[in-house]
Write an enzyme that holds these catalytic residues in place. Structure first.
Site: not given
Length: 238
Positions: A7, A18, A43, A45, A50, A70, A100, A190-191
């Site tokens: 990801n 920046r 992913h 959003r 991002h 995603e 998240t 996830h994690d």
């Protein structure tokens, strides 16, 4: 071997902080593939904090392995997926303001919507995956939608791992085996990290794919992205 999809959202987060094009998200995706990643996950959003929708359009023609998109199935997201036709779409129940992903679908409550979406994406030749937790009855409903796979939300596993990893993994093993009996593929994400990934991979070898971003990109700050991808793939192959 369980496939590793990287990801790259956090790389885009750094770029956006920046302005400009450093780091180059498109080049980073290509480098991940050249260093052995078997897929790239994005992913987008609604706030574009991002990965941006424009990034996804730019990246798709470059990907030689698999692209996994995603997201919450808003109208804009559905249009993106049907136009780009990635290898896989993973539907998540995130609200627009979510930092998240932090929960899976209640598939029964959203059965009609999800079934219609699966039918749409399947008609376009896109593999579909539903982001869910470990409740077996909920996975039964996921199978009823016609989805190809589930993606198990592994946040609770990662949180409980250090205290009692056997207890933490038990519901995930049961969920994965149940999904396989229903004819579904199993992804996880996830994690997941270098700390907890190998135990999951060796305990649940029926997993098809893991999608990892935050921990992997963090490790790359220390080891470099090439070495980091190698370390994660070793966790998945033992």
């Amino acid at each position: 071997m369980i496939k590793l999809s990287v990801n790259i959202n956090k790389v885009a987060t750094l770029r956006n902080s920046r302005g400009g094009n450093t780091p180059d998200v498109r080049q980073f995706a290509l480098d991940c593939e050249s260093f052995g990643a078997q897929g790239i996950t994005v992913h987008p959003r609604p706030d574009g904090r991002h990965i941006r929708y424009s990034d996804v359009y730019d990246i798709k023609p470059l990907i030689k392995t698999e692209l996994n998109i995603e997201g919450y199935p808003s109208e804009k997201f559905i249009d993106l997926v049907t136009q780009i036709k990635p290898t896989q779409v993973t539907l998540v129940p995130d609200s627009p303001e979510a930092i998240t992903s932090n929960r899976g679908w209640n598939v029964e409550e959203n059965l009609t919507q999800l079934t219609e979406l699966v039918e749409l994406f399947t008609s376009k030749g896109i593999r579909t995956s539903l982001f869910v937790e470990t409740d077996l009855e909920n996975i039964d409903f996921a199978a009823r939608t016609g989805a190809d796979r589930i993606e198990l939300y592994t946040g609770p596993y990662a949180e409980a791992y250090a205290k009692d990893r056997e207890k933490a993994i038990a519901p995930y093993l049961a969920a994965a085996l149940h999904a396989k009996k229903l004819g579904m593929g199993v992804n996880a994400g996830h994690d997941l990290s270098l700390e907890n990934l190998e135990f999951m991979a060796t305990t649940i070898p029926v997993i098809d794919e893991v999608s990892i971003g935050h921990a992997l990109i963090g490790d790359a700050l220390y080891f470099g992205i090439e070495k980091t991808i190698d370390l994660y793939k070793k966790c998945l192959s033992r």
